[in-house]
Write an enzyme that holds these catalytic residues in place. Structure first.
Site, PDB file in Angstrom:
ATOM      1  N   TYR A 161       0.992  -1.274   0.184  1.00 25.55           N
ATOM      2  CA  TYR A 161      -0.060  -0.069  -0.097  1.00 25.55           C
ATOM      3  C   TYR A 161       0.768   1.338   0.029  1.00 25.55           C
ATOM      4  O   TYR A 161       1.884   1.308   0.592  1.00 25.55           O
ATOM      5  CB  TYR A 161      -0.919  -0.102   1.243  1.00 25.55           C
ATOM      6  CG  TYR A 161      -2.342  -0.340   0.951  1.00 25.55           C
ATOM      7  CD1 TYR A 161      -2.928   0.461  -0.013  1.00 25.55           C
ATOM      8  CD2 TYR A 161      -3.167  -1.164   1.597  1.00 25.55           C
ATOM      9  CE1 TYR A 161      -4.207   0.329  -0.502  1.00 25.55           C
ATOM     10  CE2 TYR A 161      -4.257  -1.513   1.072  1.00 25.55           C
ATOM     11  CZ  TYR A 161      -4.997  -0.721  -0.005  1.00 25.55           C
ATOM     12  OH  TYR A 161      -6.258  -0.937  -0.194  1.00 25.55           O
ATOM     13  N   GLU A 219      -0.639   4.780  -0.409  1.00 28.08           N
ATOM     14  CA  GLU A 219      -1.301   5.925  -0.622  1.00 28.08           C
ATOM     15  C   GLU A 219      -0.573   7.328  -0.310  1.00 28.08           C
ATOM     16  O   GLU A 219       0.522   7.048   0.463  1.00 28.08           O
ATOM     17  CB  GLU A 219      -2.479   6.003   0.245  1.00 28.08           C
ATOM     18  CG  GLU A 219      -3.659   5.164  -0.142  1.00 28.08           C
ATOM     19  CD  GLU A 219      -4.772   4.952   0.604  1.00 28.08           C
ATOM     20  OE1 GLU A 219      -4.924   5.706   1.445  1.00 28.08           O
ATOM     21  OE2 GLU A 219      -5.661   3.907   0.505  1.00 28.08           O
ATOM     22  N   ASP A 270      -6.795  15.508 -23.226  1.00 27.37           N
ATOM     23  CA  ASP A 270      -6.677  14.027 -22.852  1.00 27.37           C
ATOM     24  C   ASP A 270      -5.922  13.520 -24.230  1.00 27.37           C
ATOM     25  O   ASP A 270      -6.559  13.138 -25.299  1.00 27.37           O
ATOM     26  CB  ASP A 270      -8.067  13.578 -22.948  1.00 27.37           C
ATOM     27  CG  ASP A 270      -8.272  12.111 -22.671  1.00 27.37           C
ATOM     28  OD1 ASP A 270      -7.058  11.274 -23.159  1.00 27.37           O
ATOM     29  OD2 ASP A 270      -9.326  11.430 -22.367  1.00 27.37           O
ATOM     30  N   THR A 283      -3.484   7.763 -21.054  1.00 27.73           N
ATOM     31  CA  THR A 283      -3.377   6.336 -20.695  1.00 27.73           C
ATOM     32  C   THR A 283      -1.960   6.069 -21.092  1.00 27.73           C
ATOM     33  O   THR A 283      -1.199   6.831 -21.818  1.00 27.73           O
ATOM     34  CB  THR A 283      -4.365   5.387 -21.374  1.00 27.73           C
ATOM     35  OG1 THR A 283      -3.933   5.638 -22.770  1.00 27.73           O
ATOM     36  CG2 THR A 283      -5.646   5.406 -21.056  1.00 27.73           C
ATOM     37  N   LYS A 318      -1.762   2.799 -24.738  1.00 26.20           N
ATOM     38  CA  LYS A 318      -2.108   2.872 -26.371  1.00 26.20           C
ATOM     39  C   LYS A 318      -1.128   3.199 -27.127  1.00 26.20           C
ATOM     40  O   LYS A 318       0.134   2.194 -27.063  1.00 26.20           O
ATOM     41  CB  LYS A 318      -3.289   3.742 -26.260  1.00 26.20           C
ATOM     42  CG  LYS A 318      -4.393   3.621 -25.578  1.00 26.20           C
ATOM     43  CD  LYS A 318      -5.523   4.603 -25.797  1.00 26.20           C
ATOM     44  CE  LYS A 318      -6.859   4.150 -25.246  1.00 26.20           C
ATOM     45  NZ  LYS A 318      -6.940   4.856 -24.065  1.00 26.20           N
ATOM     46  N   ARG A 328      -1.034  -1.229 -18.882  1.00 27.95           N
ATOM     47  CA  ARG A 328      -2.529  -0.650 -18.708  1.00 27.95           C
ATOM     48  C   ARG A 328      -2.394   0.491 -17.596  1.00 27.95           C
ATOM     49  O   ARG A 328      -2.229   0.081 -16.346  1.00 27.95           O
ATOM     50  CB  ARG A 328      -3.408  -1.833 -18.446  1.00 27.95           C
ATOM     51  CG  ARG A 328      -4.712  -1.353 -18.585  1.00 27.95           C
ATOM     52  CD  ARG A 328      -5.606  -2.676 -18.772  1.00 27.95           C
ATOM     53  NE  ARG A 328      -5.343  -2.966 -20.132  1.00 27.95           N
ATOM     54  CZ  ARG A 328      -6.035  -2.603 -21.300  1.00 27.95           C
ATOM     55  NH1 ARG A 328      -6.904  -1.803 -21.056  1.00 27.95           N
ATOM     56  NH2 ARG A 328      -5.880  -2.820 -22.371  1.00 27.95           N
TER      57      ARG A 328
END
Ligand code: DSN
Length: 479
Positions: free
Chosen positions: A65, A67, A242, A271, A274, A280
């Site tokens: 974890y 965060e 974007d 992203t 692509k 991903r």
């Protein structure tokens, strides 16, 4: 460069370990490689990540974890996560010439939500809190908070319409962005199919958005981000781009100057899987004034970061900084243009008549088909595409009238412009031999179609023969 044997050994060993626990998962993983090797993948948003990128994801980082952000975590023991997150951010900043990079978003949608959050927090909430002499919303009483919420109301977003190639998250009403924001969209010129910047300026003047969104998931042309920034400035909007689809073309310096969003936008989302060919995931780049809010993305917007994916982002971004990535990006566009020209020469109608980027949209009504019929007929013939709306689509967003095709994945496999002409012939053969079906009551069906199985088989065989010359993951032998 690792030795060829290293890749086979790594993947084979991984499968052996998985097989010992759940053989069906190992089987599905191996089957996925076999399927990907055999399919002629023209899905514009997909690619093949490098073995190093894939392998960077299968490790102990997935157990951690983390965060918060580098050096400011809500959990102890994040020193190694800090290393990979800082590396990924550094590669991203250097690659794109960005002031700040945030590499935690799990997807493009998450990256867009982080961007919306940052703009709302910076431009709407912060001034209202200052007026209320409160540092953060926790400092307000419940009554003050409800009053503030009412006062802030919905803000306005202006983005490209879905049927012109915009994305769901750019304010499409059923998407959360369309519920968070009052949305208006700009389309494309009905004759040329191109963005009409004067029209965008006119809508912006009238609507006065908080955020002007540039970028697309199905527009086949370059976008002039300098002009969009001028429009945003003229109405006091934050300019967000974007670039999920074309990040690889920005990284590879195919899109420079007015067509590179990074120097023009206040905030850029993308992203990483692509045309950028990474794992991903998503990412946000921004100007310094938004950095602090963007870095609060987790836990304010996102669930815990995925350190194993950030490690893979660092690997893929390092790959994209190599000189051969620019050559790859140029070949993506050359291939898309060769494919588009091959289709037009054979009589297909393309939205805008061609492409400047990695994708093209075939208007399949010119073949008497809906997008859904064309998508299925192509799939029957071993060609994987996806249906997509065309501007002012008469068949709506489910059946559609278009097929979107893109070249990042096949370019990774090494196919070139000669092969694109062969693929244009295969696509044209399938579409021109497919006929629309009818419903039981005799009306035209938007889903049923007929294609002679002999034609589908022949095209499938030709597609697979074409691919045998371009093996996918040639150094990975699972046998
Ligand atoms: N699903 C992506 C695409 O195919 O364009 C965008 O979200």
């Amino acid at each position: 460069m690792s030795s060829p044997n290293a890749e086979s050994t790594a993947f084979r060993s991984a499968l052996e370990v998985i097989r010992a626990v759940e053989p069906r998962v190992a089987g599905a993983i191996a089957a996925e490689l076999a399927d990907q090797r055999e399919s002629l993948k023209l899905i514009a948003s997909e690619n093949y990540a490098s073995p190093a990128t894939l392998l960077a994801m299968g490790n102990w980082f997935s157990d951690k974890y983390a965060e918060g952000t580098v050096g400011r975590r809500f959990y102890a023991g994040c020193q190694n996560v800090d290393t990979v997150e800082a590396l990924a951010a550094e590669h991203a900043r250097e690659l794109f010439g960005a002031a700040h990079a945030y590499v935690q978003p799990h997807s493009g949608i998450d990256a867009n939500l982080v961007a919306f959050w940052a703009v709302l927090a910076d431009r709407v909430e912060a001034p209202a809190l200052r007026r209320a002499q409160a540092r953060q919303v926790n400092d307000l009483t419940e009554a003050d908070w409800f009053a503030l919420r009412r006062e802030l109301g919905n803000q306005r977003m202006l983005g490209m319409s879905l049927d012109a190639g915009g994305h769901l998250t750019h304010g499409f009403r059923p998407n959360i962005s369309g519920k968070m924001f009052d949305q208006r969209s700009y389309g494309t010129d009905p004759v040329t199919g191109l963005i009409d910047y004067d029209k965008v300026a006119e809508i912006a003047r009238e609507f006065k958005p908080l955020i002007l969104v540039g970028g697309y998931s199905a527009y086949p042309r370059k976008v002039n981000f300098r002009i969009l920034r001028e429009i945003a400035d003229s109405v006091g909007a934050t300019f967000m781009v974007d670039m999920a689809h074309f990040a690889g073309l920005v990284a590879g310096k195919v899109f420079t100057g007015d067509f590179d969003p990074v120097p023009h936008a206040h905030i850029v989302t993308t992203t990483t899987h692509k045309s950028l060919r990474g794992p991903r995931g998503g990412m946000v780049l921004c100007q310094p004034e938004l950095a602090e809010q963007v870095d609060r993305g987790c836990p304010m917007v996102l669930g815990g970061p995925l350190p194993h994916v950030m490690a893979a982002k660092a690997v893929a971004l390092a790959e994209a900084r190599r000189p051969d990535f620019a050559d790859y990006a140029q070949r993506i566009v050359a291939n898309a243009q060769a494919l588009a020209e091959g289709l037009v020469r054979r009589g297909a109608r393309l939205v805008t008549g061609g492409t400047d980027n990695h994708l093209a949209i075939i208007d399949v009504t010119s073949y008497g088909l809906t997008g859904r019929q064309a998508e299925q007929a192509l799939l029957d013939s071993g060609i994987v595409t996806n249906r997509n709306s065309v501007p002012q689509d008469p068949n709506g967003a489910w059946y559609t009238s278009g097929i979107r095709i893109g070249t990042p994945a096949l370019t990774t496999r090494g196919l070139g412009t000669g092969e694109m002409d062969t693929i244009a012939e295969l696509i044209h053969t399938v579409l021109s031999r497919t006929t629309a079906g009818a419903n039981p009551d005799g009306t035209a069906s938007k889903a049923k179609y007929a294609l002679d199985p002999a034609v589908a088989d022949k095209v499938s065989r030709q597609a697979s023969e074409l691919l045998t010359g371009f093996p996918l993951y040639p150094n990975v032998d699972l046998t």
